[in-house]
Design a protein around this motif. Structure first.
Motif, PDB file in Angstrom:
ATOM      1  N   GLY A 203      -0.084-102.976  -7.928  1.00  9.72           N
ATOM      2  CA  GLY A 203       0.471-102.704  -6.602  1.00  9.72           C
ATOM      3  C   GLY A 203       0.357-103.877  -5.653  1.00  9.72           C
ATOM      4  O   GLY A 203       0.874-103.842  -4.533  1.00  9.72           O
ATOM      5  N   ILE A 252       9.861-108.471  -6.667  1.00 11.00           N
ATOM      6  CA  ILE A 252       9.293-107.153  -6.342  1.00 11.00           C
ATOM      7  C   ILE A 252       8.285-107.217  -5.199  1.00 11.00           C
ATOM      8  O   ILE A 252       7.550-106.261  -4.957  1.00 11.00           O
ATOM      9  N   ILE A 254       6.989-106.784  -1.579  1.00 15.29           N
ATOM     10  CA  ILE A 254       7.364-105.901  -0.476  1.00 15.29           C
ATOM     11  C   ILE A 254       6.444-106.146   0.715  1.00 15.29           C
ATOM     12  O   ILE A 254       5.399-106.799   0.586  1.00 15.29           O
ATOM     13  N   ASP A 256       5.106-103.586   2.852  1.00 20.36           N
ATOM     14  CA  ASP A 256       4.117-102.544   3.126  1.00 20.36           C
ATOM     15  C   ASP A 256       3.213-102.284   1.927  1.00 20.36           C
ATOM     16  O   ASP A 256       3.635-102.370   0.757  1.00 20.36           O
ATOM     17  N   PRO A 258       1.631-100.381  -0.910  1.00 16.08           N
ATOM     18  CA  PRO A 258       2.128 -99.223  -1.661  1.00 16.08           C
ATOM     19  C   PRO A 258       1.049 -98.188  -1.977  1.00 16.08           C
ATOM     20  O   PRO A 258       1.361 -97.097  -2.451  1.00 16.08           O
ATOM     21  N   TRP A 270       1.756-107.592  -1.406  1.00 18.30           N
ATOM     22  CA  TRP A 270       2.046-106.262  -1.927  1.00 18.30           C
ATOM     23  C   TRP A 270       3.267-106.308  -2.831  1.00 18.30           C
ATOM     24  O   TRP A 270       4.193-107.084  -2.612  1.00 18.30           O
ATOM     25  N   LEU A 271       3.264-105.440  -3.837  1.00 17.01           N
ATOM     26  CA  LEU A 271       4.357-105.393  -4.802  1.00 17.01           C
ATOM     27  C   LEU A 271       4.920-103.986  -4.925  1.00 17.01           C
ATOM     28  O   LEU A 271       4.180-103.002  -4.832  1.00 17.01           O
ATOM     29  N   ARG A 272       6.210-103.900  -5.131  1.00 13.38           N
ATOM     30  CA  ARG A 272       6.825-102.630  -5.512  1.00 13.38           C
ATOM     31  C   ARG A 272       6.292-102.265  -6.893  1.00 13.38           C
ATOM     32  O   ARG A 272       6.308-103.095  -7.810  1.00 13.38           O
ATOM     33  N   ALA A 274       6.014-101.756 -10.392  1.00 19.21           N
ATOM     34  CA  ALA A 274       6.942-102.024 -11.489  1.00 19.21           C
ATOM     35  C   ALA A 274       6.223-102.542 -12.722  1.00 19.21           C
ATOM     36  O   ALA A 274       6.657-102.286 -13.852  1.00 19.21           O
TER      37      ALA A 274
END
Length: 309
Positions: A203, A252, A254, A256, A258, A270-272, A274
């Motif tokens: 994440g 990926i 982001i 916000d 997660p 932060w990462l989406r 995946a």
């Protein structure tokens, strides 16, 4: 032949003993079932994903199968410094450019450790006890430089101690009277491991000199909320791997966080959700984070399968 989901052992802290129990080394590799219909051979993992082209060494059935047709269950392993390495075998399992398979055969040789036979000569063997299936397996399979039959030991505790001395993953204890249940998982097969492991969602990451330095890990609850379970920076990844990860996360990233349980990470990105990764660890802490998590390898497990137990 239609691929099936294999029988699975449950995790245990107590090693069973008695005349009805045998123990086998728990090989740290990838579970692969071989389907031979008398003409064609296909390989599928326990998630029913095909892996036939990744392991051409197993596509010469006449060299090791003495049956008109069969379904075999086993573990494909690759060695690193003389010990099975999940990270090494994933180099073979994850390859998508199949032109590289021939090269990888030389650099990452594999061994197929076979421990069960589910079908042979037009007959299902699922309802036969394990002791009988093992006898059939010995009659139907010829070992060679790639094919090995997993050895069974009556001294379950002794085998575990030997595995710990040699820093192997652990053992699987099996009841000799056990039948084989497709998609099953019960106490007739039990695994005792040196460490626990799980598949986590990435994440977020932390950076050092603009390169990914550690991973922020999570798993989903039943409502689909991603919960933070720890950070891992140590493991089997090389400097080259960390650079590749740094490049791979670009699409990926982001803004916000997660994670449902908010955390503050210095120099974090932060990462989406995946990416998924196999993590070994000693135990869960009271705060429901991982104690001493170690990165084993990135995997292709879908994120929705990374669930909190």
């Amino acid at each position: 032949m239609k691929p099936i989901k294999p029988f699975e052992p449950i995790l245990t802290d107590v090693i069973p003993q008695g005349d009805q129990w045998i123990a086998q080394v728990k090989w740290d590799g990838t579970r692969i079932l071989t389907y031979y219909d008398g003409d064609k051979t296909q390989l599928f993992n326990r998630k029913q994903n095909e892996r036939t082209k990744q392991y051409p060494e197993l596509l010469r059935p006449n060299s090791y199968i003495r049956a008109e047709n069969c379904i075999l269950d086993g573990e494909i392993i690759a060695l690193q410094n003389g010990k099975p390495s999940f990270y090494e075998v994933m180099k073979r399992d994850r390859v998508r450019n199949l032109d590289r398979v021939s090269q990888l055969q030389q650099g990452v040789p594999i061994t197929y450790m076979i421990f069960d036979i589910l079908y042979a000569d037009d007959q299902w063997l699922l309802d036969k006890p394990l002791r009988e299936r093992q006898q059939i397996l010995r009659e139907r399979i010829t070992e060679n430089e790639v094919i090995r039959l997993v050895e069974s030991f009556s001294d379950t505790e002794g085998l575990f101690n030997v595995c710990m001395e040699h820093q192997l993953e652990g053992i699987v204890c099996k009841n000799l009277e056990s039948t084989y249940v497709l998609e099953g998982k019960d106490t007739r097969w039990r695994k005792r491991k040196k460490e626990q492991d799980l598949i986590a969602v990435v994440g977020g990451v932390t950076l050092k000199n603009k390169t990914v330095h550690s991973l922020q890990l999570g798993q989903f609850d039943k409502e689909g909320k991603l919960f933070y379970i720890g950070s891992a920076g140590s493991g089997k990844l090389t400097a080259k791997d960390w650079v590749a990860i740094t490049n791979a996360i670009e699409p990926i990233i982001i803004k916000d966080n997660p994670f449902f349980n908010q955390i503050d990470v210095k120099d974090g990105v932060w990462l989406r959700p995946a990416l998924t990764v196999k993590i070994s660890f000693l135990e869960w802490t009271e705060g429901r984070t991982l104690r001493h998590p170690v990165i084993e390898s990135f995997v292709t497990v879908p994120i929705e399968e990374c669930l909190l137990e």
